[in-house]
Design an enzyme around this catalytic site. Structure first.
Site, PDB file in Angstrom:
ATOM      1  N   LYS A   1      12.857  -3.892   7.353  1.00 53.39           N
ATOM      2  CA  LYS A   1      12.776  -2.299   5.974  1.00 53.39           C
ATOM      3  C   LYS A   1      13.909  -1.634   7.035  1.00 53.39           C
ATOM      4  O   LYS A   1      15.024  -0.836   6.689  1.00 53.39           O
ATOM      5  CB  LYS A   1      11.556  -1.768   5.203  1.00 53.39           C
ATOM      6  N   THR A   2      13.288  -1.099   8.202  1.00 58.67           N
ATOM      7  CA  THR A   2      13.945  -0.094   8.437  1.00 58.67           C
ATOM      8  C   THR A   2      15.540  -0.589   8.739  1.00 58.67           C
ATOM      9  O   THR A   2      16.349   0.190   8.747  1.00 58.67           O
ATOM     10  CB  THR A   2      13.270   0.445   9.977  1.00 58.67           C
TER      11      THR A   2
ATOM     12  N   ASP B   1      11.284   6.047   1.661  1.00 60.16           N
ATOM     13  CA  ASP B   1      11.080   4.750   1.947  1.00 60.16           C
ATOM     14  C   ASP B   1       9.535   4.590   1.621  1.00 60.16           C
ATOM     15  O   ASP B   1       8.865   6.385   1.271  1.00 60.16           O
ATOM     16  CB  ASP B   1      10.979   4.487   3.612  1.00 60.16           C
ATOM     17  N   GLU B   2       8.520   3.910   1.989  1.00 61.14           N
ATOM     18  CA  GLU B   2       7.407   4.274   2.184  1.00 61.14           C
ATOM     19  C   GLU B   2       6.952   4.151   0.022  1.00 61.14           C
ATOM     20  O   GLU B   2       6.318   4.976  -0.062  1.00 61.14           O
ATOM     21  CB  GLU B   2       6.337   4.795   3.182  1.00 61.14           C
TER      22      GLU B   2
ATOM     23  N   GLN C   1       0.870  -2.400   0.736  1.00 57.68           N
ATOM     24  CA  GLN C   1       0.429  -1.445   1.383  1.00 57.68           C
ATOM     25  C   GLN C   1       0.005   0.093   0.748  1.00 57.68           C
ATOM     26  O   GLN C   1       0.310   1.351   2.303  1.00 57.68           O
ATOM     27  CB  GLN C   1       1.873  -1.230   3.232  1.00 57.68           C
TER      28      GLN C   1
ATOM     29  N   ARG D   1      -0.151  -5.555  11.319  1.00 54.08           N
ATOM     30  CA  ARG D   1       0.330  -5.339  12.657  1.00 54.08           C
ATOM     31  C   ARG D   1       0.578  -5.980  14.158  1.00 54.08           C
ATOM     32  O   ARG D   1       0.798  -5.603  14.467  1.00 54.08           O
ATOM     33  CB  ARG D   1      -1.103  -3.922  12.827  1.00 54.08           C
TER      34      ARG D   1
END
Length: 750
Positions: A28-29, A214-215, A245, A596
């Site tokens: 996504k980044t 973001d997020e 998430q 992760r």
């Protein structure tokens, strides 16, 4: 950067709302950076017309760095930062519109706690009746919902909330008097500024033609209102997130913001990023198996072109100590195989779990870093010096003054300080300005009055000395003129030496700090200090094993991950057991932890854990059982009875207690109290042998009775070495996971 088709689709979309559902490790980044680069490099937008909001300073810094590397020039005009950072910049420009001066200060968590305790004293409210932390949490959640003290009071319909309303009112009044804001105010007041001043709102709507958030799954109501206000008109808002998430409900995050984006922004384009670049397929399949048990989610399935990889290893340990030793042994083997310390992370549910791992790692010489411990800017000596800087910046900062008026010691005692505070309150003044008349009116002895006057003169001299001086030099002046360095040098202890090293680091940080044209160096530096977060301290090149809670692990990745403490009532946490929404959030947290891991994921649980000074028996977390069997390799050390009762003919003759969730057991003769209640439920155990205990027959569909929860029906039943592991649906509506024999479940004839 090379993009897959879905990523390219998200980058190419220009006009109108866009929802990017970005699964864990889906790049996504990369998409956000490429999207911004295309807007700027393609001449669609000037950098000053783009606002990119992230959840950590670290993420903002990485995004800016990548953009500058890609485009080849500095992004001075681009606004990229956290919600709090962006809102603080706006608030600074228009502070007078919300009743603040331009030099207001930001109170961090410890400042807020100090103020709330003062308020409780002023209102004569016992901290037993209303714990300060609980009051502050209630107020913070109200601010997350954009509620003013008056609005909160209207909904305070019971006695307890009525007390909180009074505390909130006085707390906010004291903040305003001190020309201070807390974290919740930064966004709440910015929303109020934009809503009450249409011309200011229109200015920022026109300036920021493109918004990227973001997020988005972790936004609260105030943050939602902020971006909605800025997006109104052009609707060029792009949000990136993953409802799977969303793990911050406890601090006000509302997953419905992302789930209802298409309703809030009609015509929104939805792009799903499901290709994972981080983990093996087995790890993804295991994580998908867990998260698929949640009902409140948008369907998505992660996949990867990476290798299939090893199965997820689930390890049973007799005790939490054995759990830590097992992790240490496995890490040693990884090192022998060539793994680096920085490739390894240990995740736990609560910070207190780190102790056993620290003990083992220190003994074995394993270097480690703990994320979420005492941060640099929260260390006592750093907060002392920063308090001096804050008071020099604005003498109305009562919390800063109270912290350092007698540090180093000036023989100004607590009784004098309390009198001074009360006097200042009586004359509606801040403490600093009240010192003169307080001394003149003989409120204290002449000797104490001279000390107070000397303190005030010292601050005045520092304020005049520091006009136009570089920030690093200001800090050095403070350390010298206040006698702070002299105090530490005279101490001659190892702790004092450590504190001196931290002070030296602060001087370096101040000297290296680069300000901007909108704010003075001191003000900007104090803003940065106030807004630093836990995860900002993570160093991926530290050469150490990382220990952290699963909440802080979000956004990070490691080749080798150990998720420990995977037991009922610990993870999922006991507080979630009777709330379906809370339980789903715990499952999302498990999913975050699992995703992760890049190469190997090991999950561990202990049959007995030392907690709050007592031994507690535990059951493996339900999340472990939700992983499809074909993706798991179980490693069970020994059976339950042999682990704790080597002499199988001798069962303990003491009473066992179980906490109020009905799922966790205390050890020999212990007392256990539930997390949110003082109730205790005691269970008697007879003197039968383990074989006799397990001879009782339980089966699915059987009607049973429990000493506390009443009658119920067994939904599932599995015979294990520990006894019959059952899930019981009680008439009260509770659903409990128990070891039937230990919980003293008795069959009921119907």
């Amino acid at each position: 950067m090379k993009l897959n088709p879905q990523q390219q689709l998200a980058v190419d979309h220009v006009d109108g709302p866009l929802l990017i559902l970005a699964g864990a490790g889906s790049g996504k980044t990369r998409v956000l950076v490429n999207r911004i680069a295309k807007l700027i490099d393609g001449g669609i937008a000037h950098p000053s017309e783009v606002l990119a909001v992230t959840f950590t300073n670290k993420a903002a810094g990485e995004m800016r760095k990548r953009l500058e590397e890609m485009l080849g020039y500095a992004m001075h005009d681009l606004w990229v930062g956290t919600f709090h950072g962006m809102c603080l910049r706006i608030l600074r420009q228009h502070a007078e519109r919300v009743g603040l001066g331009p030099h207001f200060v930001v109170y961090d968590d410890s400042d807020q706690m100090a103020l709330i305790k003062d308020v409780l004293n002023l209102l004569n409210i016992s901290d037993k009746a209303v714990p300060p932390r609980s009051a502050l949490e209630r107020i913070s959640r109200a601010k997350d919902g954009c509620q003013s003290p008056e609005e909160f009071a209207k909904g305070a319909h019971d006695f307890y909330l009525g007390k909180i309303a009074k505390i909130y009112e006085k707390y906010q009044m004291r903040l305003t008097e001190s020309q201070a804001v807390d974290f919740g105010d930064i966004i709440r007041l910015t929303v109020r500024l934009l809503e009450e001043n249409p011309e200011i709102c229109a200015h920022y709507q026109a300036r920021f033609r493109f918004l990227l958030v973001d997020e988005y799954q972790d936004t609260n109501h105030a943050q939602y209102r902020f971006v909605s206000l800025l997006a109104k008109g052009h609707n060029n808002i792009c949000v990136v997130g993953d409802d799977d998430q969303s793990i911050y409900r406890w601090r006000g995050a509302d997953v419905s913001n992302i789930l209802s984006f298409e309703r809030d922004f009609p015509g929104a384009v939805v792009v799903r990023l499901e290709q994972n670049y981080r983990s093996t397929q087995t790890i993804l399949d295991a994580a998908n198996g867990v998260i698929s048990n949640n009902a409140g989610r948008k369907p998505k399935t992660l996949w990867t072109e990476n290798s299939v990889g090893d199965r997820v290893c689930i390890v049973e340990n007799a005790t939490d100590k054995q759990e830590a030793e097992e992790v240490g042994n496995r890490i040693s083997r990884l090192r022998d195989d060539g793994a680096q310390w920085r490739d390894i992370a240990v995740f736990y549910r609560i910070n207190a779990q780190s102790r056993t791992f620290e003990d083992v790692f220190r003994r074995e010489g394993v270097p480690y870093q703990i994320i979420g411990g005492v941060r640099f800017y929260e260390r006592r000596e750093i907060k002392d010096v920063v308090a001096y800087l804050r008071l020099m910046h604005d003498v109305r900062d009562d919390v800063a003054l109270a912290r350092i008026i007698n540090v180093p010691s000036r023989r100004i005692g607590k009784q004098t300080i309390d009198k001074l505070k009360a006097y200042a309150g009586a004359i509606n003044s801040n403490i600093y300005d009240a010192i003169g008349s307080f001394c003149d009116q003989g409120m204290v002895s002449s000797a104490v009055g001279k000390r107070l006057a000397a303190f005030r003169n010292m601050i005045e001299n520092l304020r005049s000395l520091c006009q136009g001086v570089e920030l690093g030099e200001i800090v050095r002046e403070v350390l010298e003129k206040t006698g702070y360095i002299e105090m530490l040098v005279a101490d001659k202890t190892e702790e004092a030496n450590d504190r001196l090293e931290n002070i030296s680091e602060l001087v370096s940080a101040a000297g290296e700090y680069k300000t901007d044209e909108e704010r003075t160096g001191l003000q900007a530096f104090l803003d940065q200090v106030a807004l630093v977060s836990d995860v900002d301290s993570f160093d991926s090149d530290s050469g150490a094993v990382t220990l952290m809670t699963m909440h802080l692990a979000k956004g990070l990745e490691f080749p080798h991950v150990y998720m420990v403490g995977m037991e009922e009532n610990l993870f999922p946490h006991a507080r979630s057991m009777d709330d379906p929404d809370e339980l789903e959030e715990e499952r999302r947290l498990c999913y975050v932890g699992m995703t992760r891991a890049m190469e190997r994921l090991t999950m561990m649980y202990a049959l007995r854990r030392f907690h709050f000074g007592q031994h507690k028996f535990g059951l493996a977390s339900r999340f472990l059982e939700e992983i499809p069997e074909k993706f798991v390799e179980w490693k069970k050390k020994r059976d339950y009875v042999n682990s704790f009762f080597p002499n199988r003919r001798q069962m303990p003759d003491a009473r066992y207690q179980m906490n109020n969730t009905g799922d966790a057991f205390a050890g020999h003769g212990s007392r256990v109290t539930g997390h949110d209640t003082d109730s205790e439920i005691d269970y008697d155990f007879d003197q039968r042998t383990p074989d006799e205990v397990m001879s009782q027959s339980y089966r699915k569909g059987m009607h049973v009775s429990h000493p506390s929860f009443g009658d119920g029906i067994i939904k599932t039943c599995e015979r294990t070495p520990s006894g019959h592991k059952v899930v019981v649906k009680f008439r009260s509506g509770f659903e409990k996971r128990l070891i039937a024999e230990l919980a003293n479940l008795t069959p009921v004839s119907m």
